[in-house]
Design a protein around this motif. Structure first.
Motif, PDB file in Angstrom:
ATOM      1  N   SER A 185       0.831  -1.208   0.000  1.00 22.12           N
ATOM      2  CA  SER A 185       0.000   0.000   0.000  1.00 22.12           C
ATOM      3  C   SER A 185       0.861   1.251   0.000  1.00 22.12           C
ATOM      4  N   LEU A 186       1.987   1.195   0.706  1.00 17.02           N
ATOM      5  CA  LEU A 186       2.865   2.366   0.786  1.00 17.02           C
ATOM      6  C   LEU A 186       3.426   2.691  -0.591  1.00 17.02           C
ATOM      7  N   ALA A 241       0.722   3.853  -3.055  1.00 13.92           N
ATOM      8  CA  ALA A 241       0.318   5.238  -2.808  1.00 13.92           C
ATOM      9  C   ALA A 241       1.234   6.197  -3.575  1.00 13.92           C
ATOM     10  N   ARG A 267      -4.810   3.221  -4.425  1.00 13.27           N
ATOM     11  CA  ARG A 267      -5.200   2.595  -3.150  1.00 13.27           C
ATOM     12  C   ARG A 267      -5.490   1.139  -3.440  1.00 13.27           C
ATOM     13  N   LEU A 268      -5.157   0.282  -2.495  1.00 11.78           N
ATOM     14  CA  LEU A 268      -5.264  -1.157  -2.756  1.00 11.78           C
ATOM     15  C   LEU A 268      -6.265  -1.831  -1.815  1.00 11.78           C
ATOM     16  N   LEU A 277     -11.276  -0.799  -0.564  1.00  9.68           N
ATOM     17  CA  LEU A 277      -9.978  -0.109  -0.626  1.00  9.68           C
ATOM     18  C   LEU A 277      -9.623   0.543   0.706  1.00  9.68           C
ATOM     19  N   ARG A 278      -8.348   0.514   1.014  1.00 10.11           N
ATOM     20  CA  ARG A 278      -7.862   1.097   2.266  1.00 10.11           C
ATOM     21  C   ARG A 278      -6.636   1.965   1.957  1.00 10.11           C
ATOM     22  N   LEU A 302      -1.779   3.383   5.329  1.00  8.44           N
ATOM     23  CA  LEU A 302      -0.483   4.057   5.384  1.00  8.44           C
ATOM     24  C   LEU A 302       0.095   4.005   6.796  1.00  8.44           C
TER      25      LEU A 302
END
Ligand SMILES: Cc1cc2nc3c(=O)[nH]c(=O)nc-3n(C[C@H](O)[C@H](O)[C@H](O)COP(=O)(O)OP(=O)(O)OC[C@H]3O[C@@H](n4cnc5c(N)ncnc54)[C@H](O)[C@@H]3O)c2cc1C
Ligand SMILES: [Zn+2]
Lengths: 417, 83, 929
Positions: free
Chosen positions: A241-242, A245, A250-251, B44-45, B48
């Motif tokens: 996800s990082l 981004a 977004r995953l 979706l998330r 972070l």
């Protein structure tokens, strides 16, 4: 140098002065045709199969932010199996199993692939029926499976707690071809194999950004400068996800901590892999003698690579409930990894909305067994632009469309998968 | 990890259940139409690093849902409040 | 001096001799001795064999960092492998045995590994054993496994019991040395609650102020979030086996902590430095001062710092000869020279030990003098000190990375876990005076070991570096350095030192590995505590459990519940009993405890609106006194649960959930009420345990109930039709709730009473129904009847099915908002290709359909591509024979089709006909019979 009994022998006589680094410490070139991000199992296998199966793609680099193999590939409990139920999964994992079976000869490295079998225990009729469904599915997909009743199981694993159990063991689904492999060696073997085929393996090179021009990915910014690329494949597991981004994506993924445990070394005690069906506990014994065991994820989002006490206690309770002989064995080390938990518990191998940027992620706690197929299929996708036939279901769009591959049937809540 | 439930006080992690982040807004009902907003909300998330708002349930306590602000990199609990 | 016990000194109780056995031989020590000190006192030097080369090994240290002296302690089921002799306090009758050896400790055939060691270099196994592939499991791996490992597990259930507690304090002080006691005393003086832990039992009592709770024999082994520390208290490990708890896991929640764990000594590697008799200098001192034992009579000291010089006067005063002091520092130091002069010991400044000599024990050392030339010095112990490492493992259980402090040539704590402070030697204070770091003497005759337990040598480290495994983590993984039971306490820093030298880098840049919990190995039994065996999880009993048990019921685990599975009569097996019970219900009347279904009481002005939104079908129009079936989806549009909900009043409902999903539904509803629609005025509470509920089913159910219902309540079909509910009293005043609902398909009721009355109710019902032939029935009969009726349950509500799949698409209201509405409308959830619910009957009545079988078209090959569905539930109906429910692609369109029921796992392969899922009474006549 090719590894063999002969080379070990001759080197021994020469005081081992001839061994070369297993892979070169490459420095980044200004540009490559393909960049694979992530020096874990998935990334290394991708680089290896790209170079081996698709040399036409051109120059390949693999970028790893730390030391190679320091992520989940070096933290997992090393179980390999292809005992899945759903048609989206089983062909892929069985393909992976077949690759495991020829892997060491293929990449000339002993990864200690040990087909010692796995037992998934059942404790109720409903669980037995669910395993029957799964076992039959495995057989239909050309994998092996066997369903044992209590008496048969007791003959094979006499040391389980049969007589004083809260949830009596009634039998097991067994896959004899399943087993374990030495996780670090898998990473090193792929690294060495990729390196020998010309891949630049660049460690201590963290990708900080994805360069885009006209909506296309054209390179990466790294701690070692900008590197341009024709195609970019990301295989960064818990950090997916990082990184996504950085490309504005977004995953369907949350990162969670999973802990693992190893005991002090013991003389051979457990010669297979056992998964408890009434609690969170599974176990095998390493070739060094340590009992390697684990259980459930910690249950909350985490980037800390460590877990907490309740899960440790829960896992040990499960262990003692199932095999009370391990009470006096001592836990030697515990650690945690970052799991890329997807919304249906199954992985993603796909293109992304950004052209030339590809994604390999969502491995949850089961991506080690997938390593060979994960790399094989991701390499195929990157090289050909179309999914490999056994990985066709692993699309990003399946979530929104409702074509989920949810083995556990718990829905879009990652910590339940 | 320990969470201070506004009802029950400071309690251990084992009493709580995490389900999802509290950063997203649930779309309002738009009929039987599977809109992209719904798909994003469900699947979706952001996921972070750093401080995140999350839903935790005091499952082995008072059954309150809590919005817990927590640093997911350090596990530090920054605040706890009722929704 | 008898043996190696000094005539005086030490803190052991010389008035209390203790007899024990090692390797079958009897010895005597004193109360206060550890196994290690007692063995040393008896002159036993050889105590074990190493991991890889099976080399002879002796006691090396005096604390939990011991790498060599590992034994199997106790016997039988109590056998406890890999126990550090340095931590085992002796007790009368203790039995210990050496491990990882051949038939005898002295002669171990596997020591041949040492001769083969040129081939067994670091990582050699990655390079070979690959051919032929099948030999790995059959030959190579078993060989490697047998040779490796250390002690033997007893292979029997652990007979001991373990405890757990949680303790709270303001300050946790870890380590009860002078610094720890000081910190604890100071904190207590300001009124703070203090817990002070020490790994050992003090040999002399410690004087502590009130407010300090002292936990001896308690090792803090892990630091966790929220100021939680895990500690292991050894309660009876120093006593003979008994029924008393062996150990206690203490979870300590502390406002802050003070780490006062001191420092651990590190050695200097030299040739054959693994021979029994090579020991850490401080350990030698400990044996003299704590236990009154001189490990040798002629001791050579090898050091590079002034701290270790403290051993010289200790030995001298104890009357032990000092063979010499080999000081790696070119000029040695005044401290060393003065101490040595007082002890008449020669100092070899700037010298190095090339190797130790001796067979199975040190008999001398060969040293290289500063000015060149070698010297052979006889000695029986080499006490070595390469300096001290702050004992900082707990500081890096979070992200903290130790930092190299060149001034003291040691790693000191980096960033600390929240609210931890470090004092004294653990912080690097007062350590390593005048140290000049030396990790290896620099010579290579014989092996120079770094990791004594895993047999990792200086050469292995160099080879790893040569092969590119030069990152500290790679080094560790490639060579296994630091991964033995001592977790590298005496080897990690030296290995990093050697690696740094090899790389020509500073130690700081070379890096360090982080420490992970536990600080010392912890018994798995202690981490599990009391939750084992039958106590693994709580057992929930239904309120009629005693009643059912009295009738001889067989019980089955259903989640945490135990439910009556069937009530066998003499001679009946489960099937005969269950079929008889079904017949009783279908022909007369039966009763079944259904308390385990989740019950949620829902009240408030907005209760009806709330139900509208959590169920897919409509609720606002449900009249008071009526029950309705409801279907609930998850937000993602798949089916979550189903059940009936009764409207007891305008603003009062009682919902039932499936047994399996009770907790999850409750959590979900709470989320809806507290988060999504917090504006709704509605309250929820689980009443599953408060109400005992009994189903009364069968044509004679009304007649049976009529006999226990208090007048004036009217059970006639007019007053109380199908799907009615009411609050009433039964059995002369017992408050109750009656629901006319049916899972069995018969005329049926469910009667709920306060749980404590349920047992009496069951007995009253049995009496009332006796004249009709009433029978209790269990979950087996329940299962048969629900499959006959085609009701979905767990195997169909598996979280993968949509409402459409279960034939319930029409329950999705088009007129209102409900959870899952949008996502359920995705085409993929209603596509015809989806597997949907059907019934199955075998073509040949002899065939028995089993759940888990797959469904293939007749004549199609048995491959995945032909797989069109699977059997979810199967039953042996007393009237219909084998019947089943299945999920089948495009199911509703295929009623009447013949399919192949394929179950290769259990050898099943026959045909069956697809039917409507409702096998019995599809029109529902029996509900009113
Ligand atoms: C405790 C534990 C037990 C497990 N047990 C099993 C098991 O028994 N069987 C099984 O099949 N699976 C298991 N798994 C899961 C499995 O290990 C993972 O699914 C799998 O290893 C993930 O793929 P990977 O190897 O590519 O990931 P990783 O090894 O995590 O690789 C990702 C790499 O990407 C790098 N990276 C991240 N961000 C960047 C960046 N910006 N730039 C450059 N590099 C970056 C990381 O440093 C890392 O090296 C377990 C996992 C854990 C943690
Ligand atoms: Zn609370």
């Amino acid at each position: 140098m090719r590894y063999s009994a002969f080379s070990v022998l001759t080197q021994a006589l020469r005081g081992h002065t001839g061994w070369k680094p297993a892979w070169r410490k490459a420095a980044p070139a200004p540009s490559y045709d393909v960049i694979v991000i992530g020096g874990g199992g998935g990334g290394l296998a991708t680089a290896y199969y790209l170079a081996k199966n698709h040399p036409e793609v051109g120059r390949i680099a693999l970028l790893e932010k730390g030391w190679l193999g320091g992520g989940n590939i070096g933290r997992n409990t090393t179980i390999i199996r292809s005992n899945y139920m759903l048609p989206g999964n089983e062909p892929f994992y069985e393909f992976s199993m077949k690759l495991w079976e020829g892997l060491e000869q293929d990449f000339n490295y002993n990864a200690m692939v040990s087909q010692r079998g796995i037992y998934n225990l059942y404790h109720s009729d409903a669980q037995r029926d669910a395993y029957a469904r799964r076992g039959n599915s495995m057989l239909l997909h050309g994998a092996d499976a066997q369903l044992l009743d209590r008496a048969q199981l007791r003959r094979e694993l006499p040391y389980l707690n049969y007589d004083n159990a809260r949830f009596p063991v009634q039998g097991a689904l067994v896959q004899r071809r399943a087993g374990t492999a030495r996780h670090d060696a898998v990473a090193w073997g792929y690294a060495r194999g990729a390196d020998q085929r010309g891949v630049d393996i660049i460690e201590n090179c963290e990708v900080l950004g994805i360069l885009q021009e006209d909506g296309k990915a054209v390179g990466v910014e790294t701690t070692r400068g900008v590197i341009r690329a024709g195609k970019i494949g990301m295989a960064v597991a818990g950090a997916s996800s990082l990184l996504a981004a950085k490309a504005g994506l977004r995953l369907p993924i949350e990162s969670h901590a999973l802990q693992a445990f190893v005991s002090e070394g013991l003389k051979p005690l457990i010669d297979t892999v056992i998964t408890f069906g009434a609690g969170h506990f599974y176990i095998s014994q390493s070739d060094k003698g340590g009992l390697v065991f684990g259980g459930d994820i910690d249950g909350y989002n985490s980037y800390a690579q460590r877990g907490n006490l309740p899960v440790i206690e829960d896992v040990c309770e499960g262990g003692m409930a199932l095999m009370p002989m391990i009470g006096r064995a001592r836990l030697l080390r515990s650690w945690g990894g970052l799991m890329d938990m997807s919304m249906d518990g199954s992985p993603i191998i796909d293109k992304t909305p950004v052209e030339n940027l590809f994604i390999n992620a969502g491995w949850c706690y089961g991506g080690f067994k997938a390593t060979p197929a994960s790399g094989f299929c991701f390499a195929h996708l990157i090289a050909r632009g179309a999914p490999h036939e056994v990985a066709g279901a692993y699309r990003l769009a399946r979530f929104a469309e409702g074509k989920l591959i949810d083995e556990k049937g718990v829905g879009a809540q990652p910590n339940l998968h | 990890m320990r969470i201070t439930c506004p009802h029950c006080g400071n309690r251990g992690l084992e009493e709580f259940t995490y389900t999802q982040d509290a950063e997203r807004t649930r779309p309002t009902d738009g009929g039987a139409t599977p809109t992209p907003e719904w798909a994003d909300y469900i699947y979706l998330r952001d996921n972070l690093k750093g401080p995140r708002k999350e839903y935790w349930y005091h499952s082995a306590g008072c059954h309150a849902w809590l919005i817990v602000e927590r640093d997911v990199s350090t596990h530090e609990i920054l605040s706890v409040r009722l929704p | 001096m008898t043996g190696f016990r000094l005539a005086q000194g030490g803190l052991v109780d010389r008035a209390s001799p203790v007899k024990f056995h090692f390797d079958g031989k009897a010895y005597t020590g004193f109360a206060g001795d550890t196994l290690a000190s007692a063995l040393l006192a008896s002159g036993v030097k050889l105590v074990g064999r190493s991991f890889k080369y099976h080399l002879p090994r002796g006691v090396f240290a005096s604390g939990s960092e011991e790498p060599n002296a590992l034994v199997e302690l106790r016997a039988g089921a109590w056998r406890e492998p890999n126990t550090r002799a340095t931590m085992a306090e002796i007790f009368e009758g203790l039995e210990a045995a050496s491990q990882n050896r051949g038939p005898s400790l002295k002669y171990d055939p596997l020591a041949v590994n040492n001769l083969l060691s040129p081939f067994l270099s670091a990582g050699f196994y990655y390079k070979t054993f690959m051919w032929p592939a099948s030999f790995w499991e059959k030959l190579y791996e078993p060989m490697i496994r047998r040779a490796a490992g250390l002690g033997r597990n007893a292979g029997l259930p652990d007979p001991d019991i373990y405890e757990k507690t949680t303790e709270f304090c303001d300050v946790l002080v870890i380590g009860a040395g002078a610094e720890g006691i000081e910190a604890a005393t100071q904190a207590a003086a300001t009124g703070q609650r203090v817990i002070l832990c020490d790994e050992n039992a003090p040999l002399v009592p410690i004087d502590l102020p009130a407010g300090v709770e002292f936990l001896a024999r308690t090792t803090v082994f892990g630091v966790y979030d929220g100021g939680t520390y895990a500690a292991l208290q050894r309660l009876t490990d120093h006593l003979p086996s008994s029924n008393a708890p062996r150990q206690r896991l203490v979870r300590i929640v502390a406002g802050r902590s003070v780490l006062a764990t001191g420092a651990l000594e590190r050695p200097i590697a030299f040739g054959n430095n693994d021979l029994p008799g090579v020991m850490l200098s401080r350990a030698v001192g400990d044996y003299v001062t704590r236990y009154g034992v001189a490990p040798g009579r002629n001791i050579l000291l090898y050091l590079n710092n002034d701290d270790a010089a403290g051993l010289i006067p200790v030995l001298h005063q104890a009357g032990v000869n000092i063979a010499g002091v080999v000081d790696a520092r070119p000029a040695s130091s005044d401290v060393v020279h003065e101490a040595a002069r007082a002890a008449n010991a020669p100092v070899y400044a700037g010298a190095a030990i090339i190797r130790a000599t001796g067979w199975q024990g040190v008999s001398g050392a060969k040293i290289r003098l500063a000015k060149g030339g070698d010297l052979a010095l006889p000695c029986d112990i080499i006490a070595v000190s390469g300096g001290f490492n702050p004992n900082l493992a707990l500081t890096s259980h979070f992200d903290g990375k130790p930092v190299w402090d060149a001034a003291i040539a040691a790693f000191v704590p980096g960033s600390l876990p929240p609210c931890m402070s470090v004092v004294g030697k653990a912080a690097g204070q007062g350590l390593n005076a005048n140290i000049q770091p030396v990790f290896h003497s620099g010579f290579f005759p014989g092996k120079s070991f770094l990791d004594l337990q895993n047999d990792v040598t200086v050469k292995d480290v160099k080879l790893a570096e040569q092969e590119g495994f030069a990152a500290v983590e790679h080094l560790k993984r490639y060579t296994t350095l630091g991964m033995a039971t001592d977790q590298g306490k005496t080897s990690n820093v030296n290995a990093i030192g050697v690696l740094a030298q090899t790389l020509g880098k500073g130690i700081g840049e070379t890096g360090t590995t982080r420490f992970r919990p536990p600080y010392v190995p912890v018994a798995i039994g202690a981490l599990a505590g009391a939750h084992t065996g039958k106590e693994f999880k709580p057992t929930r009993l239904t309120p009629t459990h005693e009643w059912a048990a009295g009738l001889g019921a067989v019980f089955v685990e259903t989640g945490l519940w135990l439910r009556a599975q069937y009530f066998p009569k003499p001679g009946e097996d489960w099937l005969a009993a269950a079929q008889r019970e079904v017949n009783a219900v279908r022909n007369a009347v039966g009763i079944c405890d259904v308390t385990t279904l989740g019950k949620i009481d829902i009240q408030g002005p907005d209760a009806a609106i709330f139900l509208e939104r959590v169920y897919t079908n409509s609720w606002a129009n449900l009249p008071v006194g009526k029950v309705r079936y409801g279907l609930m989806l998850r937000e993602d549009g798949f089916v979550m649960d189903d059940g009936t909900t009764a409207r007891l009043g305008e603003t009062h409902f009682v919902m039932t959930t499936t047994t399996a999903n009770a907790a999850r539904v409750m959590q979900h509803l709470e989320f809806c009420a507290q988060v999504i629609w917090k504006e709704l005025d509605v309250s929820l509470i689980s009443v599953t345990d408060q109400w005992g509920q009994i189903a009364v089913a069968g044509p004679k159910s009304a007649a049976t109930l009529a006999k226990i219902v208090d007048s004036p309540f009217d059970l006639s079909d007019e007053a109380f039709p199908y799907m009615a509910c009411m609050e009433l009293t039964v059995c002369g005043g017992v408050p109750a709730r009656l629901f006319r609902i049916s899972f069995s398909g018969e005329r049926a009721y469910e009667l709920a009473v306060p749980s404590r009355q349920a047992d009496a109710l069951a007995r009253a019902l049995m009496q009332a129904g006796a004249e009709f032939g009433i029978a209790p029935y269990g979950t087996e009969a329940l299962g048969i009847m629900r499959i006959e009726k085609g009701h979905p349950a767990g195997p169909e509500l598996n979280g993968q099915t949509s409402a459409h799949d279960l034939g319930m698409g029409k329950l999705l209201s088009k007129k209102k908002e409900f959870i899952g509405r949008a996502m359920a409308a995705r085409p993929a959830l209603t596509a015809p290709i989806r597997q949907t619910l059907v019934g199955l009957r075998p073509v040949n009545p002899q065939d028995i359909i089993r759940a888990g079988s797959h469904l293939l078209p007749v004549g199609a090959p048995a491959v995945a591509a032909s797989d069109q569905g699977h059997v979810t539930s199967a039953a042996r109906s007393p009237t219909l024979g084998s019947i089943a429910l299945a999920l089948l692609e495009n199911g509703p369109a295929r009623h009447g089709e013949t399919l192949r029921v394929y179950d290769p796992l259990r050898g099943g392969d026959f045909t069956a006909i697809v039917t409507h899922p409702v096998h019995l009474d599809p029109e529902g006549h029996r509900l009113h019979a």
